[in-house]
Write a protein that holds these residues in place. Structure first.
Motif, PDB file in Angstrom:
ATOM      1  N   ARG A   9       0.748  -1.258  -0.135  1.00 48.88           N
ATOM      2  CA  ARG A   9       0.025   0.092   0.007  1.00 48.88           C
ATOM      3  C   ARG A   9       0.794   1.262  -0.058  1.00 48.88           C
ATOM      4  NH1 ARG A   9      -5.094   0.126   1.945  1.00 48.88           N
ATOM      5  NH2 ARG A   9      -4.919   2.285   1.097  1.00 48.88           N
ATOM      6  N   TYR A  35      -3.526   2.433 -13.474  1.00 46.38           N
ATOM      7  CA  TYR A  35      -3.698   3.951 -13.577  1.00 46.38           C
ATOM      8  C   TYR A  35      -2.510   4.408 -12.338  1.00 46.38           C
ATOM      9  CZ  TYR A  35      -8.198   2.994 -15.676  1.00 46.38           C
ATOM     10  OH  TYR A  35      -9.164   2.499 -16.456  1.00 46.38           O
ATOM     11  N   GLN A  37      -2.485   8.310 -10.446  1.00 44.60           N
ATOM     12  CA  GLN A  37      -3.206   9.470 -10.103  1.00 44.60           C
ATOM     13  C   GLN A  37      -2.234  10.498  -9.600  1.00 44.60           C
ATOM     14  OE1 GLN A  37      -6.299   9.000  -7.315  1.00 44.60           O
ATOM     15  NE2 GLN A  37      -7.231  11.191  -7.544  1.00 44.60           N
ATOM     16  N   LEU A  41      -4.096  16.095 -12.714  1.00 46.36           N
ATOM     17  CA  LEU A  41      -4.046  15.413 -13.807  1.00 46.36           C
ATOM     18  C   LEU A  41      -5.036  14.443 -14.051  1.00 46.36           C
ATOM     19  CD1 LEU A  41      -0.001  15.042 -14.387  1.00 46.36           C
ATOM     20  CD2 LEU A  41      -1.651  16.706 -15.440  1.00 46.36           C
ATOM     21  N   GLY A  42      -5.815  13.909 -12.879  1.00 53.59           N
ATOM     22  CA  GLY A  42      -6.736  13.122 -12.760  1.00 53.59           C
ATOM     23  C   GLY A  42      -6.173  11.645 -12.743  1.00 53.59           C
ATOM     24  N   LEU A  43      -6.717  10.740 -13.116  1.00 52.02           N
ATOM     25  CA  LEU A  43      -6.059   9.244 -13.460  1.00 52.02           C
ATOM     26  C   LEU A  43      -5.627   9.007 -14.789  1.00 52.02           C
ATOM     27  CD1 LEU A  43      -8.841   8.942 -11.153  1.00 52.02           C
ATOM     28  CD2 LEU A  43      -7.588   6.706 -11.182  1.00 52.02           C
ATOM     29  N   GLN A  45      -4.118   6.089 -17.575  1.00 50.57           N
ATOM     30  CA  GLN A  45      -3.914   4.609 -17.795  1.00 50.57           C
ATOM     31  C   GLN A  45      -2.601   4.340 -18.281  1.00 50.57           C
ATOM     32  OE1 GLN A  45      -6.750   2.853 -20.477  1.00 50.57           O
ATOM     33  NE2 GLN A  45      -6.980   1.165 -18.927  1.00 50.57           N
ATOM     34  N   LEU A  88       0.336   7.880  -6.991  1.00 48.75           N
ATOM     35  CA  LEU A  88      -0.605   7.092  -6.280  1.00 48.75           C
ATOM     36  C   LEU A  88      -1.010   6.108  -7.437  1.00 48.75           C
ATOM     37  CD1 LEU A  88      -2.251   6.410  -3.919  1.00 48.75           C
ATOM     38  CD2 LEU A  88      -3.774   8.087  -4.510  1.00 48.75           C
ATOM     39  N   PHE A  90      -3.242   3.024  -8.927  1.00 47.48           N
ATOM     40  CA  PHE A  90      -4.490   2.088  -8.803  1.00 47.48           C
ATOM     41  C   PHE A  90      -4.481   0.978  -9.711  1.00 47.48           C
ATOM     42  CE2 PHE A  90      -6.732   4.254  -5.483  1.00 47.48           C
ATOM     43  CZ  PHE A  90      -6.341   5.769  -5.707  1.00 47.48           C
ATOM     44  N   GLY A 107      -8.658  -0.921  -7.052  1.00 48.05           N
ATOM     45  CA  GLY A 107      -7.878  -1.351  -5.641  1.00 48.05           C
ATOM     46  C   GLY A 107      -7.944  -0.048  -4.864  1.00 48.05           C
ATOM     47  N   PRO A 108      -7.319  -0.305  -3.566  1.00 52.19           N
ATOM     48  CA  PRO A 108      -7.166   0.763  -2.589  1.00 52.19           C
ATOM     49  C   PRO A 108      -6.102   1.629  -2.920  1.00 52.19           C
ATOM     50  CG  PRO A 108      -6.157  -1.200  -1.729  1.00 52.19           C
ATOM     51  CD  PRO A 108      -6.832  -1.532  -3.009  1.00 52.19           C
TER      52      PRO A 108
ATOM     53  N   GLN B   2      -4.887  16.991 -22.494  1.00 49.51           N
ATOM     54  CA  GLN B   2      -6.104  16.439 -21.782  1.00 49.51           C
ATOM     55  C   GLN B   2      -7.173  16.327 -22.863  1.00 49.51           C
ATOM     56  OE1 GLN B   2      -5.058  15.731 -18.265  1.00 49.51           O
ATOM     57  NE2 GLN B   2      -6.903  14.826 -17.718  1.00 49.51           N
ATOM     58  N   GLY B  43      -9.989   3.815  -3.528  1.00 49.15           N
ATOM     59  CA  GLY B  43      -9.941   3.947  -4.989  1.00 49.15           C
ATOM     60  C   GLY B  43     -11.280   4.647  -5.563  1.00 49.15           C
ATOM     61  N   PHE B  89     -14.566  12.421 -10.670  1.00 50.63           N
ATOM     62  CA  PHE B  89     -14.000  12.453 -11.917  1.00 50.63           C
ATOM     63  C   PHE B  89     -14.862  11.996 -12.947  1.00 50.63           C
ATOM     64  CE2 PHE B  89      -9.570  12.668 -10.536  1.00 50.63           C
ATOM     65  CZ  PHE B  89      -9.405  11.955  -9.191  1.00 50.63           C
ATOM     66  N   PHE B 103      -9.482   9.983 -18.318  1.00 50.70           N
ATOM     67  CA  PHE B 103      -9.942  10.632 -16.927  1.00 50.70           C
ATOM     68  C   PHE B 103      -9.901  12.290 -17.109  1.00 50.70           C
ATOM     69  CE2 PHE B 103     -11.615   7.466 -13.952  1.00 50.70           C
ATOM     70  CZ  PHE B 103     -11.013   6.680 -14.594  1.00 50.70           C
ATOM     71  N   GLY B 104     -10.817  12.853 -16.584  1.00 46.50           N
ATOM     72  CA  GLY B 104     -10.872  14.333 -16.454  1.00 46.50           C
ATOM     73  C   GLY B 104      -9.772  14.575 -15.454  1.00 46.50           C
ATOM     74  N   GLU B 105      -9.521  15.892 -14.733  1.00 45.25           N
ATOM     75  CA  GLU B 105      -8.749  16.340 -13.808  1.00 45.25           C
ATOM     76  C   GLU B 105      -9.264  16.023 -12.545  1.00 45.25           C
ATOM     77  OE1 GLU B 105      -9.645  18.173 -16.177  1.00 45.25           O
ATOM     78  OE2 GLU B 105      -7.990  19.220 -17.049  1.00 45.25           O
ATOM     79  N   GLY B 106     -10.404  15.985 -12.325  1.00 42.06           N
ATOM     80  CA  GLY B 106     -11.129  15.690 -11.064  1.00 42.06           C
ATOM     81  C   GLY B 106     -11.729  17.080 -10.478  1.00 42.06           C
TER      82      GLY B 106
END
Lengths: 115, 113
Positions: A9, A35, A37, A41-43, A45, A88, A90, A107-108, B2, B43, B89, B103-106
Motif C-alpha cells: 500500500r 492507473y 493518479q 491530472l486525474g487518473l 491509464q 498514487l 490504482f 483497488g485501494p 488532456q 480507490g 472524476f 479521465f478528467g482532472e477531477g
C-alpha cells in the motif's frame, strides 16, 4: 467479498531499484488496468489487459511493464524507477467491456515515492 | 494533452443545494461516459454512466446530462449532502478499445452542513 487487492500500500524506494506492485482480483474478471493518479491530472491509464497474455499500452506506459500470466493477477513492474514515477497507483478490474458491466472495481491504491 | 477537460477544480456547496460538475471532450469517437466518486484514501468507484444515444440519465440524486453536439457532459447532484463530499472524476472511452478510459482532472466537492 468481491475485491481488488494491491500490495504494498505504501512504498518508499530509491532511483533505479527495481520494484513490483502486485494486483489481484477474486471476481474472475477478464479486464484489468493500471492507473496513476497525480494532482491536477486525474487518473491516467498506464497499461490494460483484456485477458491472459493480452496486454496493451495506455496513455503513459513509459517506464512501466506488466504481465498477465494468470487471470487473477496483473503486476506492475518498474524496472528502474525514477522520481517522476512518484505517484498514487490504482489497479482496476471489470467483467467485460465497459458497456456490458455494471461496475468496475478499483483497488485501494499504492502510494509510491521514488527518492 | 488532456482529452477530457473537467471543471471546476473545486466546488463548495451548502447542504441541500445542487452541485454541478462539467466535462468537455475532444475525441468524437468516445461513446461511453462514466463518472467516478473517490473518497480520501480509497480507490475511485463508478457512480453513474451514460451512452451518447440519450441526453440524460438519472439515478437517485445523481443525473448525467449529455450534449453530443457540444461535446460536453455534466454531473448534477441534487439535494447535496455532506456525505457527498469527495473527489469526482468524469471519464470517456471508446467501446471497442476494451477497458481503456481517459479521465478528467477531477473536482473536489465539499458540501457544508
Amino acid at each position: 467479498e468481491a475485491q481488488v487487492t494491491q500490495n504494498p500500500r505504501y512504498l518508499i524506494t530509491v532511483t533505479g531499484k527495481k520494484l513490483t506492485v502486485t494486483c489481484s482480483q477474486n471476481m474472475n474478471h477478464e479486464y484489468m488496468s493500471w492507473y496513476r493518479q497525480d494532482p491536477g491530472l486525474g487518473l491516467r491509464q498506464i497499461y490494460y489487459s483484456m485477458n491472459v497474455e493480452v496486454t496493451d499500452k495506455g496513455d503513459v506506459p513509459e517506464g512501466y511493464k506488466v504481465s498477465r500470466k494468470e487471470k487473477r493477477n496483473f503486476p506492475l513492474i518498474l524496472e528502474s524507477p525514477s522520481p517522476n514515477q512518484t505517484s498514487l497507483y490504482f489497479c482496476a478490474s471489470s467483467a467485460n467491456r465497459l458497456f456490458n458491466t455494471d461496475t468496475q472495481y478499483f483497488g485501494p491504491g499504492t502510494r509510491l515515492t521514488v527518492l | 494533452q488532456q482529452q477530457v477537460k473537467q471543471s471546476p477544480q473545486s466546488l463548495i456547496v451548502q447542504k441541500g443545494g445542487i452541485s454541478i460538475i462539467n466535462c468537455a471532450y475532444e475525441n468524437t469517437a468516445f461513446d461511453y461516459f462514466p463518472w467516478y466518486q473517490q473518497f480520501p484514501g480509497k480507490g475511485p468507484a463508478l457512480l453513474i454512466a451514460i451512452r451518447p444515444d440519450v441526453s440524460e440519465k438519472k439515478e437517485g440524486r445523481f443525473t448525467i446530462s449529455f450534449n453530443k453536439s457540444a461535446k460536453q457532459f455534466s454531473l448534477h447532484i441534487m439535494d447535496s449532502q455532506p456525505g457527498d463530499s469527495a473527489t469526482y472524476f468524469c471519464a470517456a472511452s471508446v467501446e471497442t478499445s476494451g477497458s481503456r478510459l481517459t479521465f478528467g482532472e477531477g473536482t473536489q466537492l465539499t458540501v457544508n452542513p
